[in-house]
Enzyme design. Structure first.
Site, PDB file in Angstrom:
ATOM      1  N   VAL A  51       0.859  -1.179   0.000  1.00 38.29           N
ATOM      2  CA  VAL A  51       0.000   0.000   0.000  1.00 38.29           C
ATOM      3  C   VAL A  51       0.899   1.234   0.000  1.00 38.29           C
ATOM      4  O   VAL A  51       1.807   1.340   0.827  1.00 38.29           O
ATOM      5  CB  VAL A  51      -0.878  -0.012   1.272  1.00 38.29           C
ATOM      6  CG1 VAL A  51      -1.796   1.205   1.305  1.00 38.29           C
ATOM      7  CG2 VAL A  51      -1.679  -1.305   1.361  1.00 38.29           C
ATOM      8  N   CYS A  52       0.663   2.140  -0.924  1.00 39.13           N
ATOM      9  CA  CYS A  52       1.504   3.341  -1.005  1.00 39.13           C
ATOM     10  C   CYS A  52       1.324   4.205   0.235  1.00 39.13           C
ATOM     11  O   CYS A  52       0.193   4.578   0.588  1.00 39.13           O
ATOM     12  CB  CYS A  52       1.136   4.159  -2.235  1.00 39.13           C
ATOM     13  SG  CYS A  52       1.867   5.806  -2.201  1.00 39.13           S
ATOM     14  N   VAL A  53       2.428   4.545   0.875  1.00 42.51           N
ATOM     15  CA  VAL A  53       2.353   5.273   2.143  1.00 42.51           C
ATOM     16  C   VAL A  53       1.750   6.674   1.987  1.00 42.51           C
ATOM     17  O   VAL A  53       0.888   7.075   2.781  1.00 42.51           O
ATOM     18  CB  VAL A  53       3.733   5.321   2.849  1.00 42.51           C
ATOM     19  CG1 VAL A  53       4.794   6.013   2.005  1.00 42.51           C
ATOM     20  CG2 VAL A  53       3.632   5.981   4.213  1.00 42.51           C
ATOM     21  N   ALA A  90      -1.892   6.366   1.293  1.00 46.62           N
ATOM     22  CA  ALA A  90      -2.562   5.786   2.457  1.00 46.62           C
ATOM     23  C   ALA A  90      -2.760   6.830   3.555  1.00 46.62           C
ATOM     24  O   ALA A  90      -3.860   6.968   4.113  1.00 46.62           O
ATOM     25  CB  ALA A  90      -1.760   4.602   2.988  1.00 46.62           C
TER      26      ALA A  90
END
Lengths: 98, 122, 119
Positions: free
Chosen positions: C77-79, C82
């Site tokens: 999941v892209c930080v 997110a």
């Protein structure tokens, strides 16, 4: 190249953009893009024209979900997810026209 | 990590601000610069609006990210391609854009797409 | 063949995460490897364990977790995306991890094909 299209041609110009720019190869219609492949529909002639330059596929589970089994126009091949995978693997590259 | 250099193309077909895609696409481009890959950006359809000069976003309380396109050169990202017909259809010319680009015919754009290893569109 | 998958839309709102999941299943069934699924834009919402669909509906989040468990698929999941949307380690479902955008680029470098699913 595999071109993946997921928008209904009735509300979005994505299919037109792909047909305008793409050099050739395979086109796979998924999700709402399968509406482009309906026989007797407004996009039939456009797809027919494209068939000279591209090989056109429609994702059968999306066709069935939308109640259009048996309505996919001649020249468009209805395929399952297994062939979707094959199309990605056999083409050297792919592009989702989002 | 592999030593191989791949051709990455970012295809931008959406206008800025109406949705977040243009901004988050640019964020990937900046990260990709650090990986020493062959990076191109393609702008077609409403994506050409991302490069329009004179964006003023105060009134919509949103960050104006358009200056970032001018900074791309500093990241060694210099291959910016705009499709001619998309530009013309919107009444724009190269002079309306905030950064130097290469304008391509649709055939040239299609050829370039075909040559890529990884095409990312958001 | 090694596949990288990008999911750009949230679950339930848009079909893209269903399509991406079914594609992954089919690829694995054909003997391919799904090396990484990268969740970006609203796609990060696929990763929240707080999701509770009605009982007669598919559980999109658990389906991803199961795929990770059964086939070792790396769910990233892209930080930045997110944090913008309130997805953090505290509410992350099993099998997902939060990391940087470099993981997407790395998938492009390492995988034979990258397929994007979005709007």
């Amino acid at each position: 190249m595999l071109h993946i299209i997921n928008k209904s041609p009735f509300e979005n110009s994505t299919l037109d953009s792909c047909l305008r720019v793409a050099k050739g190869g395979d086109i796979l219609l998924i999700e709402d893009a399968i509406y482009a492949s309906v026989s007797g529909g407004a996009f039939e002639s456009k797809i027919r024209e494209a068939i000279g330059k591209f090989k056109v596929y429609a994702l059968q589970p999306d066709v069935e979900a939308r109640g259009l089994s048996g309505r996919v126009m001649e020249g468009v091949t209805a395929v399952g997810y297994d062939v979707f995978v094959d199309l990605v693997a056999t083409n050297e590259n792919c592009q989702s026209w989002l | 990590m592999s030593e191989e250099i791949k051709k990455f193309m970012f295809v931008n077909r959406k206008a800025p601000y109406g949705t977040i895609y243009a901004l988050e696409s640019l964020e990937v481009v900046l990260i990709t610069a650090a990986f020493d890959q062959d990076v191109s950006l393609a702008f077609l359809d409403d994506g050409v609006y991302q490069l329009r000069k004179g964006q003023q976003t105060k009134g919509i309380d949103t960050k104006n990210f358009s200056p970032t396109y001018r900074a791309l050169e500093g990241y060694d990202i210099e291959k910016l391609y705009v499709e001619k017909e998309s530009l013309e259809a919107r009444g724009l010319t190269e002079e309306d854009l905030l950064v130097d680009v290469t304008v391509l015919s649709r055939e040239e754009m299609g050829e370039l797409m075909d040559e890529q290893d990884v095409v990312l569109s958001f | 063949m090694k596949f990288g998958i990008v999911v750009n839309e949230g679950p339930y709102q848009h079909q893209s995460s269903d399509t991406a999941y079914l594609f992954c299943k089919a690829a694995i069934e054909k003997g391919h490897e799904v090396w990484r699924v990268f969740f970006y834009h609203d796609g990060v919402n696929n990763a929240t364990r707080l999701t509770e669909p009605p009982q007669d509906d598919r559980n999109i989040v658990n389906r991803w977790s199961q795929l990770a468990e059964d086939h070792g698929v790396d769910l990233v999941v892209c930080v930045a995306a997110a944090l913008r949307r309130g997805i953090r380690d505290e509410n992350l479902a099993k099998g997902f991890r939060i990391s940087g955008l470099g993981q997407l680029v790395e998938a492009g470098i390492q995988c034979d094909r990258v397929v994007t699913f979005g709007d």
